[in-house]
Design a protein around this motif. Structure first.
Motif, PDB file in Angstrom:
ATOM      1  N   CYS A  48       0.817  -1.025   0.070  1.00 14.17           N
ATOM      2  CA  CYS A  48       0.001   0.068   0.090  1.00 14.17           C
ATOM      3  C   CYS A  48       0.832   1.287  -0.095  1.00 14.17           C
ATOM      4  CB  CYS A  48      -0.836   0.201   1.379  1.00 14.17           C
ATOM      5  SG  CYS A  48      -2.268   1.356   1.105  1.00 14.17           S
ATOM      6  N   VAL A  49       1.916   1.343   0.907  1.00 21.00           N
ATOM      7  CA  VAL A  49       2.850   2.499   1.060  1.00 21.00           C
ATOM      8  C   VAL A  49       3.691   2.638  -0.419  1.00 21.00           C
ATOM      9  CG1 VAL A  49       5.038   3.265   2.078  1.00 21.00           C
ATOM     10  CG2 VAL A  49       3.199   2.411   3.465  1.00 21.00           C
ATOM     11  N   ALA A  50       4.061   1.287  -0.986  1.00 17.96           N
ATOM     12  CA  ALA A  50       4.697   1.618  -2.300  1.00 17.96           C
ATOM     13  C   ALA A  50       3.831   2.159  -3.463  1.00 17.96           C
ATOM     14  CB  ALA A  50       5.085  -0.090  -2.767  1.00 17.96           C
ATOM     15  N   LYS A  51       2.476   1.567  -3.328  1.00 18.86           N
ATOM     16  CA  LYS A  51       1.639   2.316  -4.452  1.00 18.86           C
ATOM     17  C   LYS A  51       1.586   3.869  -4.241  1.00 18.86           C
ATOM     18  CE  LYS A  51       0.076   0.427  -7.230  1.00 18.86           C
ATOM     19  NZ  LYS A  51       0.544  -0.025  -8.668  1.00 18.86           N
ATOM     20  N   LEU A  52       1.418   4.233  -2.802  1.00 18.25           N
ATOM     21  CA  LEU A  52       1.319   5.793  -2.459  1.00 18.25           C
ATOM     22  C   LEU A  52       2.635   6.385  -2.811  1.00 18.25           C
ATOM     23  CD1 LEU A  52      -0.095   8.264  -1.048  1.00 18.25           C
ATOM     24  CD2 LEU A  52       1.049   7.341   1.165  1.00 18.25           C
ATOM     25  N   ILE A  53       3.852   5.972  -2.700  1.00 17.68           N
ATOM     26  CA  ILE A  53       4.998   6.525  -2.942  1.00 17.68           C
ATOM     27  C   ILE A  53       4.854   6.557  -4.576  1.00 17.68           C
ATOM     28  CG2 ILE A  53       7.572   6.446  -2.736  1.00 17.68           C
ATOM     29  CD1 ILE A  53       7.234   5.380   0.162  1.00 17.68           C
ATOM     30  N   HIS A  54       4.546   5.676  -5.141  1.00  7.58           N
ATOM     31  CA  HIS A  54       5.112   5.522  -6.682  1.00  7.58           C
ATOM     32  C   HIS A  54       3.987   6.609  -7.176  1.00  7.58           C
ATOM     33  CE1 HIS A  54       5.074   3.750 -10.708  1.00  7.58           C
ATOM     34  NE2 HIS A  54       3.852   3.841 -10.770  1.00  7.58           N
ATOM     35  N   ALA A  55       2.803   6.638  -6.862  1.00  8.43           N
ATOM     36  CA  ALA A  55       1.817   7.761  -7.225  1.00  8.43           C
ATOM     37  C   ALA A  55       2.321   9.118  -7.002  1.00  8.43           C
ATOM     38  CB  ALA A  55       0.487   7.595  -6.393  1.00  8.43           C
ATOM     39  N   LEU A  56       2.972   9.480  -5.712  1.00  2.00           N
ATOM     40  CA  LEU A  56       3.587  10.776  -5.672  1.00  2.00           C
ATOM     41  C   LEU A  56       4.538  11.080  -6.257  1.00  2.00           C
ATOM     42  CD1 LEU A  56       2.983  10.649  -1.625  1.00  2.00           C
ATOM     43  CD2 LEU A  56       1.993  12.417  -3.080  1.00  2.00           C
ATOM     44  N   TYR A  62       8.852  15.600  -4.679  1.00  2.00           N
ATOM     45  CA  TYR A  62       9.495  15.639  -3.301  1.00  2.00           C
ATOM     46  C   TYR A  62       8.507  15.080  -2.256  1.00  2.00           C
ATOM     47  CZ  TYR A  62      12.420  16.792   0.435  1.00  2.00           C
ATOM     48  OH  TYR A  62      13.312  16.723   1.512  1.00  2.00           O
ATOM     49  N   GLU A  63       7.318  15.161  -2.155  1.00  2.00           N
ATOM     50  CA  GLU A  63       6.488  14.800  -1.302  1.00  2.00           C
ATOM     51  C   GLU A  63       6.471  13.105  -1.254  1.00  2.00           C
ATOM     52  OE1 GLU A  63       2.271  15.889  -1.393  1.00  2.00           O
ATOM     53  OE2 GLU A  63       2.717  17.848  -2.046  1.00  2.00           O
ATOM     54  N   ALA A  64       6.775  12.381  -2.319  1.00  2.00           N
ATOM     55  CA  ALA A  64       7.095  11.107  -2.215  1.00  2.00           C
ATOM     56  C   ALA A  64       8.269  10.684  -1.207  1.00  2.00           C
ATOM     57  CB  ALA A  64       7.370  10.447  -3.639  1.00  2.00           C
ATOM     58  N   VAL A  65       9.346  11.555  -1.192  1.00  2.00           N
ATOM     59  CA  VAL A  65      10.562  11.448  -0.441  1.00  2.00           C
ATOM     60  C   VAL A  65      10.268  11.673   0.706  1.00  2.00           C
ATOM     61  CG1 VAL A  65      13.011  12.205  -0.142  1.00  2.00           C
ATOM     62  CG2 VAL A  65      12.166  12.472  -2.632  1.00  2.00           C
ATOM     63  N   SER A  66       9.361  12.617   1.085  1.00  2.00           N
ATOM     64  CA  SER A  66       9.037  13.033   2.495  1.00  2.00           C
ATOM     65  C   SER A  66       8.138  11.627   3.041  1.00  2.00           C
ATOM     66  CB  SER A  66       8.164  14.186   2.741  1.00  2.00           C
ATOM     67  OG  SER A  66       8.982  15.235   2.010  1.00  2.00           O
ATOM     68  N   VAL A  67       7.320  11.112   2.427  1.00  2.00           N
ATOM     69  CA  VAL A  67       6.570  10.029   2.658  1.00  2.00           C
ATOM     70  C   VAL A  67       7.472   8.990   3.133  1.00  2.00           C
ATOM     71  CG1 VAL A  67       4.889   8.405   2.192  1.00  2.00           C
ATOM     72  CG2 VAL A  67       4.257  10.686   1.832  1.00  2.00           C
ATOM     73  N   PHE A  68       8.527   8.588   2.156  1.00  2.00           N
ATOM     74  CA  PHE A  68       9.408   7.318   2.215  1.00  2.00           C
ATOM     75  C   PHE A  68      10.208   7.634   3.533  1.00  2.00           C
ATOM     76  CE2 PHE A  68      13.466   5.403   1.570  1.00  2.00           C
ATOM     77  CZ  PHE A  68      13.046   4.253   1.230  1.00  2.00           C
ATOM     78  N   SER A  69      10.590   8.875   3.651  1.00  2.00           N
ATOM     79  CA  SER A  69      11.636   9.135   5.066  1.00  2.00           C
ATOM     80  C   SER A  69      10.636   8.951   6.248  1.00  2.00           C
ATOM     81  CB  SER A  69      11.954  10.598   4.859  1.00  2.00           C
ATOM     82  OG  SER A  69      12.744  10.841   5.873  1.00  2.00           O
ATOM     83  N   HIS A  70       9.473   9.449   6.146  1.00  2.00           N
ATOM     84  CA  HIS A  70       8.575   9.326   7.477  1.00  2.00           C
ATOM     85  C   HIS A  70       8.407   7.725   7.624  1.00  2.00           C
ATOM     86  CE1 HIS A  70       5.602   9.764  10.388  1.00  2.00           C
ATOM     87  NE2 HIS A  70       4.615   8.942   9.821  1.00  2.00           N
ATOM     88  N   VAL A  71       7.946   6.920   6.510  1.00  2.00           N
ATOM     89  CA  VAL A  71       7.799   5.336   6.706  1.00  2.00           C
ATOM     90  C   VAL A  71       8.861   4.899   7.232  1.00  2.00           C
ATOM     91  CG1 VAL A  71       7.093   3.547   5.244  1.00  2.00           C
ATOM     92  CG2 VAL A  71       5.813   5.621   4.940  1.00  2.00           C
ATOM     93  N   LEU A  72      10.078   4.885   6.694  1.00  2.00           N
ATOM     94  CA  LEU A  72      11.344   4.301   6.909  1.00  2.00           C
ATOM     95  C   LEU A  72      11.667   4.584   8.581  1.00  2.00           C
ATOM     96  CD1 LEU A  72      13.404   2.676   5.589  1.00  2.00           C
ATOM     97  CD2 LEU A  72      14.786   4.591   5.117  1.00  2.00           C
ATOM     98  N   SER A  73      11.301   5.913   8.875  1.00  2.00           N
ATOM     99  CA  SER A  73      11.671   6.119  10.178  1.00  2.00           C
ATOM    100  C   SER A  73      10.986   5.426  11.421  1.00  2.00           C
ATOM    101  CB  SER A  73      11.677   7.450  10.595  1.00  2.00           C
ATOM    102  OG  SER A  73      10.259   8.106  10.422  1.00  2.00           O
TER     103      SER A  73
END
Length: 622
Positions: free
Chosen positions: A49-57, A64-75
């Motif tokens: 689900c997260v992968a699809k969200l980051i892909h869409a962003l 850059y919103e995809a980068v922010s989401v990825f950073s938040h998820v990873l942490s």
């Protein structure tokens, strides 16, 4: 709000439903709504689900919103299983948003985990550095990758080609353990764009499997490298093998036909485009058709195409029409089209004004040219390029205002280029200003020491003034530097075949005797009507009878004689010449059009001349 088909208001949206909704999103606001829902329902722990969200962003206008989401998820993750599905999209987002530091941090994370052994991830890492323009880092990652596949090699290959590093690209291409169609297509395209057409052809000939991109790339390579005949022949071969051309192939072949200057093939292509509805898939088809017809001397057909796309015209279509009118010396008509463009509330660009100023130039519209030069700067805030300044210099020079042209050059914020000095040189030749021509020639030769036309124009200026010693000096300079004068060549299309004639002789030996006999007949007939050869157009220190023989064998005259023998009465005679038509040939064509009652269309190096009933469309301004 989102449309009902993408609504997230339904209670109990599960991970599968969330992924489906993300696939249907068409705007950033829709993606953000689903993002909020994913956070609210704690779906951030669901890897797919997260992968699809980051892909869409990563595909939106704010990656850059995809980068922010990825950073938040990873942490926030306790377990990184499944994170490999998100990393490629996060790297893509870093590349698109030029987030170099974040990209390096993700690289550090990759190197510390099992992801370094995932080729999908490492390929994405290579592509990210290529997006940054950092080829050395991309190559460093590539060299250290545990596993490489076609995508790895092709990504690096395309990166080098995009950066103009053709030698490095060739090295990668030669080192590839295997090549696919994508590799070969990229190399053909790269070679073509860097003037290495023979190498592109070598790759093309080695391919056992070719797709439409292969054919299109090779045709484009021929066109870009001034081999339109080969491009057209290859297009015919493509069709004969049942390969359906795409829009870029059509655009390239129309460009080839325009370069050749003969419309018969173009009309057939136009019918093919219309029948197969290719024009609906490419906004550039209309512009290409307009350009083709204009370059083939059929400005009426160009205007017909322009009118037919009235509901979906883009700036390129308007530019093509204005430039086409300029090519035919129709300055007032070009101004009218530009005014229509303004009324349609389309904003012109620098290419629009280049065409418009060129139209004023070829039409001798000095006041209009100066007005629109200021309009470009003041009304549309477009900073003129050197080509725009060149149009004004040429316009002033052609009309004999040489001192004003020089003053304009002195006031330019840019350094004049070779074309500007050649414009002054040509004007000096036309208006017999030896001193100014000498100065301009020295400037032009300094900038372009291998351009034969600079030397030839200077030599001709001296010849017109009877300064034969100076003519000899220029020719000695050319010989010493290995500079050869480009010979005049004229082409004419008869029965589907292009026939070429070189100054001084007929290149097609089969027709040599008939052409010369016909030419002698025409000269005799015109002399009875008052034609006197303009011997001032022969810039050689020879006897007058020799000068007349030289004039008679100009390439456009031979092409015309062949056309009179071969083309039925009532059908226009189209001639394409590689150099500027001389004054004597211009007068000759005018008289033939009247005495023989033939319409003659000549495209020279700069523009079209339509000869009809003893007059020329250029009104003796060229």
């Amino acid at each position: 709000m989102m449309s009902s088909c993408v609504s997230v208001t339904t209670v109990g949206v599960n991970p599968t439903r969330a992924r489906t909704l993300l696939e249907k999103c068409t705007t950033l606001s829709q993606v953000r709504q689903i993002h909020a829902h994913i956070v609210k329902t704690n779906l951030v722990t669901h890897a797919l689900c997260v992968a699809k969200l980051i892909h869409a962003l990563s595909h939106t206008i704010h990656p850059y919103e995809a980068v922010s989401v990825f950073s938040h998820v990873l942490s926030s993750l306790q377990d990184i299983r499944g994170i490999e599905f998100s990393v490629p999209s996060a790297l893509r987002a870093c590349g698109r948003s030029f987030a170099f530091n974040e990209g390096k941090q993700i690289m550090g994370f990759i190197l510390k985990t099992h992801l370094w052994h995932d080729p999908v991830v490492t390929n994405s890492l290579v592509r990210m550095f290529l997006e940054f323009g950092m080829i050395h880092l991309a190559r460093s990652v590539f060299d250290k990758m545990p596993t490489r596949d076609f995508i790895s090699w092709n990504s690096l290959l395309k990166g080098y080609l995009r950066a103009g590093e053709i030698d490095m690209a060739r090295e990668v291409f030669d080192d590839m353990p295997q090549r696919d169609v994508v590799s070969c297509n990229a190399m053909i395209d790269g070679y073509g764009k860097h003037g290495m057409c023979e190498l592109a052809e070598e790759v093309f000939m080695t391919m056992s499997v070719r797709d439409v991109v292969t054919w299109t790339s090779m045709i484009s390579a021929f066109v870009l490298n001034y081999q339109p005949k080969k491009g057209l022949c290859l297009f015919r071969e493509m069709l004969s093998l049942g390969v359906k051309p795409d829009a870029p192939a059509i655009v390239s072949v129309l460009s080839a036909i325009g370069d050749l200057g003969f419309a018969e093939e173009g009309k057939w292509i136009h019918t093919y485009v219309f029948t197969n509805r290719i024009h609906h898939s490419c906004s550039f088809i209309g512009s290409a058709l307009i350009n083709m017809y204009a370059k083939c001397g059929q400005i009426e057909n160009a205007y017909h195409v322009f009118r037919s796309i009235c509901r979906q015209r883009n700036v390129s279509d308007w530019n093509s029409m204005i430039s086409g009118l300029a090519l035919h010396g129709l300055g007032h008509e070009a101004v009218k089209v530009f005014q229509d463009m303004e009324r349609a509330e389309l904003k012109p660009d620098d290419i629009t004004f280049l065409g418009l100023l060129s139209a004023c130039n070829h039409g001798g519209l000095v006041n209009e040219g100066q007005f629109y030069f200021e309009t470009m700067k003041v009304k549309y805030m477009i900073v003129p390029k050197i080509q725009h300044y060149g149009c004004i210099v040429d316009l002033l020079g052609r009309t004999g205002r040489l001192e004003e042209a020089l003053g304009f050059i002195r006031d330019m914020p840019l350094e004049p280029d070779v074309l500007i000095w050649k414009a002054i040189l040509s004007a000096s030749m036309k208006h017999n200003n030896v001193g100014m021509g000498h100065t301009a020639a020295l400037k032009a030769i300094e900038m372009a020491p291998e351009d034969s036309s600079c030397y030839v124009l200077l030599s001709n200026i001296y010849a017109k003034a009877g300064r034969w010693d100076d003519v000899s000096k220029v020719r000695s300079m050319m010989k010493k530097r290995g500079i050869r004068k480009i010979p005049g060549c004229s082409s004419i299309l008869v029965d589907g075949k292009v026939h070429d004639f070189l100054v001084g002789k007929a290149m097609d030996v089969k027709y040599n005797q008939n052409v010369v006999a016909k030419l002698e007949e025409v000269v005799c007939k015109l002399k009875l009507e008052g034609y006197e050869p303009d011997l001032n157009q022969v810039f050689l220190d020879i006897e007058e009878d020799e000068k007349e023989s030289q004039l008679t064998l100009h390439s456009e005259k031979m092409a015309l004689a062949f056309g009179l023998c071969s083309i039925p009465q009532g059908v226009p005679i189209h001639i394409v010449k590689n150099l500027r038509i001389c004054c004597d040939c211009h007068t000759f064509m005018q008289m033939v059009s009247k005495v023989y009652n033939r319409r003659i269309i000549v495209r020279d190096q700069n523009r079209f001349h339509h000869f009809d009933e003893g007059c020329c469309s250029c009104r003796n301004h060229w």
